[in-house]
Design a protein around this motif. Structure first.
Motif, mmCIF file in Angstrom:
data_model
loop_
_atom_site.group_PDB
_atom_site.id
_atom_site.type_symbol
_atom_site.label_atom_id
_atom_site.label_comp_id
_atom_site.label_asym_id
_atom_site.label_seq_id
_atom_site.Cartn_x
_atom_site.Cartn_y
_atom_site.Cartn_z
ATOM 1 N N GLN A 48 -5.182 4.303 -2.643
ATOM 2 C CA GLN A 48 -5.920 3.044 -2.696
ATOM 3 C C GLN A 48 -5.021 1.821 -2.519
ATOM 4 O O GLN A 48 -5.475 0.782 -2.039
ATOM 5 N N THR A 67 -7.666 6.512 3.268
ATOM 6 C CA THR A 67 -6.963 5.522 2.453
ATOM 7 C C THR A 67 -7.710 4.188 2.510
ATOM 8 O O THR A 67 -8.364 3.864 3.510
ATOM 9 N N THR A 68 -7.592 3.395 1.436
ATOM 10 C CA THR A 68 -8.291 2.102 1.387
ATOM 11 C C THR A 68 -7.349 0.918 1.532
ATOM 12 O O THR A 68 -7.762 -0.148 1.968
#
Length: 473
Positions: A48, A67-68
């Motif tokens: 994240q 993924t962020t």
């Protein structure tokens, strides 16, 4: 090294050597720095926080999945294999000289790639949403994009390119240096702008557009160019320097503008509906074929031998041709036609044309000019320079006006309905009028050594002759 489900920030620093780092399901920021080595493998999954990667020379394999946070990678010289899938944050990748492979799948953030020169560069984009910017050094490049929505901008140095874009929604701008280029655009919706540099005598540039919706602009340097477009709705503009061109357009709806330098040119238009403007330089040969076109056609063509054929067209046709020999055949054309040509021989056939015909051609004493009109409906005007002229007309309804300078003439008119006016300079004249209905006016010069033969059968209109010196029959 494997790190999984950590909450805090991560900072990893490794010296020279091979490194394998796996990071999964972490929440904090990630900083990874590795030294030189033969290979480095870095894998991010379900992270994240923002990730920052630094690697010195060596071969790198970087993967990121779901993924962020943003991803930034600063890499030295070496070969790279980068695979990003379902990443949400912005991606920035800078890499040195080497071969580079990048795969983007379902990424939503902006992607910015800047890589150095190498033997080969391979970029694959599938279902990406964010803007993608590629700055790539010299080498052979392959770029493929499928079902993307964001814009794509690629700035490429010298090298050969193979580019294939399908169902892309955003605007596309491609700029490349010297080399050969093979570009395919299928069902793209955004604006297309392609600028490719000069090639060499062996270079080729191929552009294939099918079912594209956005306006397209193609600028290409020297080399052989081939453009095919099928069922496109946007406009097409092409600007070329010297070189040979093969252009094939079918069922295009938008306006077309093509400018090209010296070379041989082949143009085929089938069922196009937009206006077409062509301006090309001189060359050995120029071939233009029109079939079932609806829009206006304008041709400006340099010196050389030209062949123009048109069948079942509805828009007007205007051709301005420099010196050279012409073979022109028009059948079932509906619009007005204006043909202007320089010094040379000319062979023109008009069959079942409906619009006004205006023909202006130059010549010299060795030239020959043949004009054949059959079943034409519109008024026809023919102005021809020096040389031998032959005019035949059969079953025409419009008027015929011919203004000819010095030279020998053979004119045969049968079943013409409209008024006929013929003016010719010094020379021998052989005129035949059979079953004509309209008034006929003939004004020809002559000389003591010239012969004038006039034959009239079953004519109905008035006859007015003004004939110069010479034997008359």
């Amino acid at each position: 090294m494997t790190l999984k489900r950590t909450l805090g920030d991560l900072s990893i620093s490794a010296g020279d050597g091979d490194n394998t780092i796996t990071i999964e399901e972490t929440l904090g920021e990630i900083d990874v720095t590795v030294g030189s080595g033969s290979s480095h493998t870095i894998s991010l999954s379900h992270t994240q926080g923002a990730a920052n990667l630094i690697a010195l020379t060596g071969n790198r394999n970087i993967t990121a999945f779901n993924t962020t946070g943003s991803l930034s990678a600063d890499l030295g010289d070496g070969n790279d294999i980068i695979s990003l899938e379902k990443t949400q944050g912005e991606v920035t990748l800078n890499s040195g000289a080497g071969s580079h492979s990048l795969q983007l799948v379902e990424t939503s953030g902006a992607v910015n790639i800047d890589v150095g020169s190498g033997n080969s560069h391979d970029f694959s984009l599938s279902q990406t949403e964010g803007t993608v910017n590629l700055d790539v050094g010299a080498g052979d490049r392959t770029i493929t994009a499928y079902d993307t929505t964001g814009s794509l901008t690629a700035n490429l140095l010298d090298g050969d390119d193979t580019i294939s874009l399908e169902k892309t929604g955003g605007d596309v701008t491609l700029t490349s240096g010297i080399g050969s280029h093979n570009c395919t655009f299928l069902e793209t919706n955004g604006v297309l702008v392609v600028n490719v540099g000069d090639g060499d005598t062996s270079a080729s540039h191929l552009f294939n557009l099918r079912h594209t919706a956005g306006n397209a602009t193609i600028n290409a340097g020297a080399g052989d160019r081939t453009i095919t477009a099928f069922n496109t709705t946007g406009s097409l503009s092409a600007d070329f320097v010297d070189g040979d061109d093969i252009i094939s357009l079918e069922k295009t709806q938008g306006e077309v503008a093509l400018n090209s330098g010296a070379g041989s040119h082949s143009l085929q238009l089938v069922e196009t509906s937009g206006a077409v403007h062509i301006d090309v330089g001189g060359g050995n040969s120029h071939d233009f074929s029109l079939s079932q076109t609806e829009g206006t056609i304008n041709l400006d063509v340099g010196a050389g031998d030209r062949t123009i054929t048109a069948y079942d067209t509805t828009g007007s046709l205007t051709a301005n041709l420099l010196d050279g020999n012409d073979t022109i055949s028009l059948e079932k054309t509906g619009g007005d036609v204006t043909l202007t040509s320089g010094i040379g021989s000319h062979n023109c056939t008009f069959l079942e044309t409906n619009g006004v015909l205006v023909v202006n051609v130059g010549g010299d004493t060795s030239a020959s000019h043949l004009f054949n009109l059959r079943h034409t409906a519109g008024n026809a005007t023919i102005n021809a320079g020096a040389g031998d002229r032959t005019i035949t007309a059969f079953n025409t309804t419009g008027s015929l006006s011919a203004d000819l300078v010095d030279g020998d003439d053979i004119i045969s008119l049968e079943k013409t309905l409209g008024m006929v006016s013929i003016a010719s300079g010094a020379g021998t004249h052989n005129y035949t009028f059979l079953e004509t209905d309209g008034a006929i006016n003939v004004d020809v010069e002559g000389g003591n050594s010239f012969r004038h033969v006039f034959s009239m059968m079953h004519t109905q209109g008035s006859l007015d002759y003004n004939v110069g010196p010479g034997d008359r029959e």
